[in-house]
Design an enzyme around this catalytic site. Structure first.
Site, mmCIF file in Angstrom:
data_model
loop_
_atom_site.group_PDB
_atom_site.id
_atom_site.type_symbol
_atom_site.label_atom_id
_atom_site.label_comp_id
_atom_site.label_asym_id
_atom_site.label_seq_id
_atom_site.Cartn_x
_atom_site.Cartn_y
_atom_site.Cartn_z
ATOM 1 N N LYS A 17 14.095 -0.076 5.441
ATOM 2 C CA LYS A 17 13.669 0.449 4.139
ATOM 3 C C LYS A 17 13.804 1.968 4.069
ATOM 4 C CE LYS A 17 12.070 0.886 0.045
ATOM 5 N NZ LYS A 17 10.723 0.535 -0.399
ATOM 6 N N LEU A 19 0.826 -1.208 0.000
ATOM 7 C CA LEU A 19 0.000 0.000 0.000
ATOM 8 C C LEU A 19 0.863 1.261 0.000
ATOM 9 C CD1 LEU A 19 -2.421 -1.468 2.644
ATOM 10 C CD2 LEU A 19 -3.072 -0.927 0.291
#
Length: 300
Positions: free
Chosen positions: A172, A54
């Site tokens: 990340k 998402l």
């Protein structure tokens, strides 16, 4: 990203049910004979493992806890494992991991008595998602990570266990921070070199044979025409949008503020990418910072 990951799961022989707010995406999979569901909750009710991909933290939180969300049934869940591959802040990943851990499985699955969540964002972009060569950075239970590894390797070529819940998300945003700063450094140096009379192609060869070599110089060069396969040679179409880089830098800046870490390059990079987006280039690949912020020249 998500649709390409689904394609690789199908190629690996997994039975998949999908949900997307994009009706065209659902129709495409329906036409392929793939089960489609109207809500995230319906996907959860039909699955042992759920994978979400998402755009932002708020989307992830809504898909998990909102109306018709994965956790709509309260404390009883069918899936034993929930994997979120979105790029979001570590705090949201950790909150959701705790929420999921307080739920109970409708039916025990092998050695699992309670459901587990892994945060598993990816690196590699759309092309790697399509080719099945993504890198997964995974936070959460190591036992769950090992059990899920075949799933990851059906969609990617590398998996790295990063530790406790939220650490995959932390890895990340740190990776994308380094990528942004690296791209800015390479773009700035190439723009300066052009102004000093050095062709970008020549300076790139210098970089790639010297200590300046990095991914932004040897694989994703920001100057049009230097590398045919790079987005810069396609008018910066495709690739990783500048607005997404700005979003990830905001996550990095917020995380740095939360832990009291000085990150001046993060702030500067965020300012530059915010300006690129304000100037109307938010959909262009993030390497377009070379053209839209530093140079405006395409000479090789």
């Amino acid at each position: 990203m998500g649709s390409r990951m689904v394609n690789n799961l199908l190629k690996a022989g997994y039975n998949v049910a999908v949900h997307d707010i994009n009706c065209n995406t659902l129709k495409k999979f329906c036409d392929m004979g793939v089960a489609t569901k109207e809500t995230p909750f319906e996907v959860a009710e039909a699955s042992d493992v759920v994978i979400t991909m998402l755009p932002s933290s708020s989307h992830v939180f809504d898909v998990f806890t909102g109306p018709n969300g994965l956790l709509q049934s309260g404390n009883l869940l069918r899936p034993w494992l929930l994997i979120d591959s979105s790029t979001i802040d570590p705090q949201t990943s950790r909150k959701l991991s705790v929420t999921v851990s307080k739920c109970t499985l409708k039916e025990k699955k092998e050695h699992w008595e309670t459901p587990v969540m892994l945060d598993a964002p990816v690196s590699g972009g759309v092309l790697a998602a399509e080719a099945g060569t993504l890198t997964f950075m995974v936070g959460g239970s190591e036992k769950a990570y090992l059990a899920a590894k075949p799933l990851f390797l059906s969609m990617g070529k590398n998996t790295i266990y990063c530790g406790e819940a939220g650490n995959g998300s932390a890895a990340k945003i740190c990776n994308n921070l380094a990528m942004a700063v690296s791209m800015l450094g390479v773009s700035e140096a190439l723009a300066l070199g052009q102004s000093l009379g050095i062709a970008a192609s020549t300076l790139t060869r210098v970089f790639n044979s010297s200590s300046a070599r990095c991914w932004s110089s040897d694989s994703y060069n920001p100057v049009p025409g230097v590398m045919d396969e790079a987005p810069s040679s396609r008018n910066y179409d495709g690739g990783f949008a500048s607005k997404l880089m700005a979003k990830d830098l905001k996550l990095a800046a917020a995380s740095a503020q939360d832990v009291g870490q000085k990150c001046p390059f993060t702030s500067q990079a965020l300012e530059i990418y915010t300006q690129v987006c304000k100037d109307g280039h938010e959909a262009r690949d993030f390497s377009s910072v070379f053209r839209h912020y530093y140079s405006g020249r395409d000479e090789l």
